[in-house]
Design a protein around this motif. Sequence first.
Motif, short mmCIF file in Angstrom:
data_model
loop_
_atom_site.label_atom_id
_atom_site.label_comp_id
_atom_site.label_asym_id
_atom_site.label_seq_id
_atom_site.Cartn_x
_atom_site.Cartn_y
_atom_site.Cartn_z
N ARG A 1 39.91 9.01 11.78
CA ARG A 1 39.61 10.45 11.82
C ARG A 1 39.26 10.97 10.42
O ARG A 1 38.32 11.75 10.26
CB ARG A 1 40.81 11.22 12.38
CG ARG A 1 40.55 12.70 12.59
CD ARG A 1 41.71 13.38 13.29
NE ARG A 1 42.93 13.36 12.49
CZ ARG A 1 44.07 13.96 12.85
NH1 ARG A 1 44.14 14.62 14.00
NH2 ARG A 1 45.14 13.90 12.08
N ASP A 2 40.00 10.51 9.41
CA ASP A 2 39.70 10.90 8.04
C ASP A 2 38.33 10.40 7.61
O ASP A 2 37.59 11.08 6.89
CB ASP A 2 40.77 10.37 7.09
CG ASP A 2 42.10 11.10 7.23
OD1 ASP A 2 42.11 12.18 7.86
OD2 ASP A 2 43.11 10.59 6.72
N GLU B 1 35.58 12.60 9.06
CA GLU B 1 35.47 13.84 8.30
C GLU B 1 34.74 13.61 6.98
O GLU B 1 33.88 14.39 6.58
CB GLU B 1 36.87 14.40 8.03
CG GLU B 1 36.87 15.69 7.22
CD GLU B 1 38.29 16.18 6.91
OE1 GLU B 1 38.41 17.09 6.08
OE2 GLU B 1 39.24 15.64 7.49
N SER C 1 31.02 13.04 7.51
CA SER C 1 30.38 14.31 7.84
C SER C 1 30.03 15.07 6.57
O SER C 1 28.94 15.67 6.45
CB SER C 1 31.30 15.14 8.73
OG SER C 1 30.74 16.41 8.99
#
Length: 205
Positions: free
Chosen positions: A70-71, A74, A77
């Motif tokens: 998940r990190d 991010e 992105s």
Amino acid sequence: MTQKTKRHNDPALAEARRNQVLCAAADCFRRKGYHGAGMAEISKTAGMSAGHIYNYFASKEAIIESIVERDMEEMFSIFKEFADKPGDRVTVLLDGLDRGVERHTDLNQGALDLEMLAEAARNEKVANLLRGSDTHARDSMRELLVGERGPLQGTALEEVNARIEVMFSVMGGLLLRKMLNPDLNINELHKALRPAMKTLLLPFE
């Protein structure tokens, strides 16, 4: 004992439940550490049974893996945003420093980062996950610097890699400074950091 996750008929609901578990686990890891936070504690914080959690994650280690992923999403992105933003690449990166400083001086997030690093020292699988994430981050940064519109096109790869290591070391070290000096002046830090980073983003004369 290894558990098997089950298939879910509603992907959106399953994703919401997974995020619920990840947020709860991250909170537990920050408060009690990886080893101090058992599945019972995570399930209590998440508001669901341990058996229900095993429908989404096979183990506590799988939860760690998902937090790292998940990190990474991010982070990618943000790198993509930098790559897609028009204008001078150096200016784009310098204007994005405030987000990096905010992220790396967030003690709440930092506590989780430190716990992950501590677990990596004991757990080779977690270490490999974090190393893989770091490798992807360095690759993305290198592309910003030497790819299309990159300010360091033509610079020796070894030099570019060394500059990236210095940049990442500076940003990563902000957490330590904030922990040791809670009164750290973020505004003054920005003023000092911007010219230092600009030097690393431009070819040496």
